[in-house]
Scaffold this motif. Sequence first.
Motif, short mmCIF file in Angstrom:
data_model
loop_
_atom_site.label_atom_id
_atom_site.label_comp_id
_atom_site.label_asym_id
_atom_site.label_seq_id
_atom_site.Cartn_x
_atom_site.Cartn_y
_atom_site.Cartn_z
N GLU A 54 -31.96 20.74 4.56
CA GLU A 54 -31.55 19.65 3.65
C GLU A 54 -32.43 18.44 3.92
N GLN A 55 -33.17 18.04 2.90
CA GLN A 55 -34.16 16.99 3.12
C GLN A 55 -33.73 15.69 2.45
N VAL A 56 -32.67 15.11 2.98
CA VAL A 56 -32.17 13.83 2.46
C VAL A 56 -31.91 12.85 3.60
N TRP A 57 -31.90 11.61 3.24
CA TRP A 57 -31.82 10.50 4.18
C TRP A 57 -30.55 10.56 5.04
N TYR A 58 -29.39 10.70 4.36
CA TYR A 58 -28.15 10.52 5.13
C TYR A 58 -27.89 11.66 6.10
N LYS A 91 -47.70 4.86 19.11
CA LYS A 91 -48.33 5.29 17.85
C LYS A 91 -49.41 6.31 18.19
N ASP A 92 -49.09 7.58 17.97
CA ASP A 92 -50.03 8.66 18.29
C ASP A 92 -49.50 9.93 17.62
N VAL A 93 -50.34 10.95 17.64
CA VAL A 93 -49.93 12.23 17.03
C VAL A 93 -49.72 13.26 18.14
N ILE A 147 -38.80 11.31 21.73
CA ILE A 147 -38.45 11.64 20.34
C ILE A 147 -39.74 11.68 19.53
N ILE A 148 -39.99 12.80 18.87
CA ILE A 148 -41.18 12.88 18.00
C ILE A 148 -40.74 12.53 16.59
N GLY A 149 -41.20 11.39 16.07
CA GLY A 149 -40.85 10.97 14.72
C GLY A 149 -40.03 9.69 14.73
N ASN A 150 -40.49 8.68 14.00
CA ASN A 150 -39.74 7.41 13.93
C ASN A 150 -39.14 7.19 12.55
N GLY A 151 -38.73 8.30 11.90
CA GLY A 151 -38.01 8.18 10.62
C GLY A 151 -36.53 7.94 10.89
N ILE A 152 -35.73 8.07 9.84
CA ILE A 152 -34.30 7.77 9.98
C ILE A 152 -33.63 8.65 11.05
N SER A 153 -34.07 9.92 11.18
CA SER A 153 -33.42 10.82 12.15
C SER A 153 -33.76 10.40 13.58
N GLY A 154 -35.05 10.29 13.86
CA GLY A 154 -35.48 9.96 15.22
C GLY A 154 -34.96 8.60 15.66
N ALA A 190 -33.56 19.37 17.70
CA ALA A 190 -34.29 19.02 16.47
C ALA A 190 -33.31 18.52 15.44
N LEU A 191 -33.78 17.66 14.55
CA LEU A 191 -32.89 17.08 13.54
C LEU A 191 -33.67 16.54 12.34
N GLY A 192 -32.92 16.30 11.28
CA GLY A 192 -33.52 15.71 10.08
C GLY A 192 -34.19 16.75 9.19
N ILE A 251 -37.06 16.66 18.40
CA ILE A 251 -38.07 16.82 17.34
C ILE A 251 -37.47 16.31 16.04
N ALA A 252 -38.08 15.26 15.50
CA ALA A 252 -37.60 14.66 14.24
C ALA A 252 -38.83 14.39 13.38
N SER A 253 -39.59 15.47 13.14
CA SER A 253 -40.93 15.30 12.57
C SER A 253 -40.96 15.34 11.03
N GLY A 254 -39.80 15.42 10.38
CA GLY A 254 -39.74 15.24 8.92
C GLY A 254 -40.39 16.35 8.11
N SER A 255 -40.90 15.96 6.94
CA SER A 255 -41.45 16.92 5.97
C SER A 255 -42.90 16.61 5.67
N PRO A 264 -40.65 21.51 5.86
CA PRO A 264 -40.60 20.98 7.22
C PRO A 264 -41.99 20.90 7.86
N ASN A 265 -42.21 19.81 8.55
CA ASN A 265 -43.52 19.50 9.14
C ASN A 265 -43.52 20.00 10.60
N ILE A 266 -43.90 21.25 10.79
CA ILE A 266 -43.68 21.86 12.11
C ILE A 266 -44.89 22.61 12.67
N ASN A 300 -25.26 13.29 -2.86
CA ASN A 300 -26.63 12.79 -2.96
C ASN A 300 -26.67 11.76 -4.08
N SER A 301 -27.67 10.91 -4.04
CA SER A 301 -27.84 9.97 -5.15
C SER A 301 -29.33 9.74 -5.35
N ALA A 302 -29.68 9.37 -6.57
CA ALA A 302 -31.09 9.12 -6.88
C ALA A 302 -31.13 8.28 -8.15
C1 LIG Z 1 -40.94 8.91 -2.05
C2 LIG Z 1 -39.68 9.42 -1.42
C3 LIG Z 1 -38.45 9.01 -1.89
C4 LIG Z 1 -37.28 9.49 -1.32
N1 LIG Z 1 -36.08 9.07 -1.81
C5 LIG Z 1 -34.94 9.52 -1.26
C6 LIG Z 1 -33.68 9.08 -1.73
O1 LIG Z 1 -33.58 8.29 -2.67
N2 LIG Z 1 -32.55 9.55 -1.12
C7 LIG Z 1 -32.62 10.43 -0.07
O2 LIG Z 1 -31.58 10.84 0.45
N3 LIG Z 1 -33.79 10.85 0.40
C8 LIG Z 1 -34.96 10.43 -0.16
N4 LIG Z 1 -36.16 10.88 0.32
C9 LIG Z 1 -36.15 11.81 1.46
C10 LIG Z 1 -35.97 11.05 2.76
O3 LIG Z 1 -36.89 10.01 2.82
C11 LIG Z 1 -36.14 12.01 3.94
O4 LIG Z 1 -35.08 12.96 3.87
C12 LIG Z 1 -36.08 11.29 5.27
O5 LIG Z 1 -37.04 10.27 5.36
C13 LIG Z 1 -36.30 12.27 6.42
O6 LIG Z 1 -36.18 11.58 7.62
P1 LIG Z 1 -36.73 12.20 8.98
O7 LIG Z 1 -36.48 11.16 10.01
O8 LIG Z 1 -36.14 13.55 9.18
O9 LIG Z 1 -38.28 12.43 8.76
P2 LIG Z 1 -39.44 11.44 8.30
O10 LIG Z 1 -38.92 10.25 7.59
O11 LIG Z 1 -40.42 12.29 7.60
O12 LIG Z 1 -40.06 10.95 9.66
C14 LIG Z 1 -40.78 11.81 10.50
C15 LIG Z 1 -41.86 11.03 11.20
O13 LIG Z 1 -42.43 11.86 12.21
C16 LIG Z 1 -43.83 11.69 12.21
N5 LIG Z 1 -44.45 12.89 12.78
C17 LIG Z 1 -44.37 14.15 12.31
N6 LIG Z 1 -45.07 14.99 13.10
C18 LIG Z 1 -45.59 14.23 14.08
C19 LIG Z 1 -46.43 14.52 15.18
N7 LIG Z 1 -46.83 15.76 15.43
N8 LIG Z 1 -46.81 13.50 15.98
C20 LIG Z 1 -46.40 12.23 15.74
N9 LIG Z 1 -45.60 11.91 14.70
C21 LIG Z 1 -45.21 12.90 13.89
C22 LIG Z 1 -44.16 11.53 10.73
O14 LIG Z 1 -45.43 10.98 10.56
C23 LIG Z 1 -43.02 10.63 10.28
O15 LIG Z 1 -43.34 9.30 10.51
C24 LIG Z 1 -37.35 10.41 -0.24
C25 LIG Z 1 -38.58 10.82 0.25
C26 LIG Z 1 -39.74 10.33 -0.33
C27 LIG Z 1 -41.06 10.80 0.21
#
Ligand SMILES: Cc1cc2nc3c(=O)[nH]c(=O)nc-3n(C[C@H](O)[C@H](O)[C@H](O)COP(=O)(O)OP(=O)(O)OC[C@H]3O[C@@H](n4cnc5c(N)ncnc54)[C@H](O)[C@@H]3O)c2cc1C
Length: 430
Positions: free
Chosen positions: A289-293, A74-76, A6-13, A271-273, A102-106, A240-242, A320-322
Amino acid sequence: MKHIVIIGNGISGITAARNIRKRSNDNITVISGETEHFFSRTALMYIYMGHMKYENTKPYEDWFWKKNKIELVKDVVEKVNTESKQLVLRDKGNLHYDVLVIASGSKSNKFGWPGQDLKGVQGLYSFQDLQLMEENSKNIKQAVIVGGGLIGIEMAEMLLTRKIQVTFLVRENEFWSNVLPLQEANLITRHVRSHHVDLKLNTELKEIQGDANGKVKSIVTNKGEVIDCQFVGLTVGVSPNIEFLKNSGIETKRGVLVNKFLETNVKDVYALGDCVERKYELPGRRTVEQVWYTGRMMGEVVAQTICGQKTKYEPGPWFNSAKFFDIEYQTYGNVWSELKPNETEFYWEHESGTKCVHVIWDKITNQFLGLNTFGIRMRHECFDKWLREKKSIDFVMEHLAEANFDPEFFETHEGEIIRKFKKATSIISQ
Ligand SMILES: Cc1cc2nc3c(=O)[nH]c(=O)nc-3n(C[C@H](O)[C@H](O)[C@H](O)COP(=O)(O)OP(=O)(O)OC[C@H]3O[C@@H](n4cnc5c(N)ncnc54)[C@H](O)[C@@H]3O)c2cc1C
């Protein structure tokens, strides 16, 4: 045993990893270039403001991963080779996968402004951005934030807690009026100003100017105004970070293109998130859609598919909430910035000007379509159910008090809201 990477340790990954582990004994590796452990990105602002330490933003203890046999790296990832099923890591060489997620976020947007790479100019997305913000905002007096969205407002709140004067450049006529109806955008505009933010509407950034040391000293707006500042926050959205997927054969447009099962065009690659763009439409929902849930929901779904129970991603009605400083915002269903031809509305605002409820319904069928609420907390499960069951606006208004989720002893307003709704709708129907 398969190796699931899994690439990415955010909420999706992480949701995918946890849910795969619940269902299988396969090897799981999670790679992230950002932090060793999963943390709550939405809590970044609270670290800066001193409400939380980084340690408190980690939803799981550090021992959790080893105990659950989830290997953290921990690597890229610099490159993905889908033919040999290899990842090229920046430091640790090549890594083979059988299944790739792939869960590489934004990443924060930058639009090529002159001076955007000067010291003191930054976005707010990653943990490294937070550290940079600590550094960049030390002993400064004035900041400019560009782009009036949810991250911009958080940045303003953060800087104000350090007594830094904030000027906010917003392109729209009112704050966030590209997303909010005018009534709510007005309410938030007033609220931002009440926090002594110098909010400049209809104003865009033209240029960022630096001093002899390459540090920001001022900005110039599209109206020719020069504003002195030692910090510029660029909060003009995220994408998207792609980039690292270039030449991998994995299809991308704005994001990584996926079907209903979150499968990409390449076998065994999902891919997700935040990094995803759906190839298919869902009513009332955007394809990126770039939100947590949504990341969390996708993580649960993809885990089932990978573990042999093919499952569609069906997120249901949008919500959504904020928070805008101290005003909480929730939205359920679809409340667009402008009414669609089939829609009608009722808007109630409290005399304080800091609370409101805005409901939208279909003017022919009376079906409830969406609700915005500011300053009054409502229950998600009520609106989710009523939207899924296509309840009428009358049903929703009759049961509005059941949805209230404010803490005990908060003043309630449903009586007044419903009285005014009845009055307004009886006038409409006459
Ligand atoms: C300041 C802030 C506040 C927010 N507040 C809210 C909120 O209140 N409510 C809400 O719904 N959403 C909020 N969001 C959005 C929410 O945080 C994102 O939608 C969510 O974190 C996305 O999760 P993800 O797992 O898809 O990606 P991410 O959380 O972005 O995780 C992806 C991970 O993958 C890693 N990665 C990417 N590419 C590579 C690579 N090539 N090699 C290794 N690692 C890599 C990144 O470094 C990152 O750690 C907020 C975002 C920010 C920045």
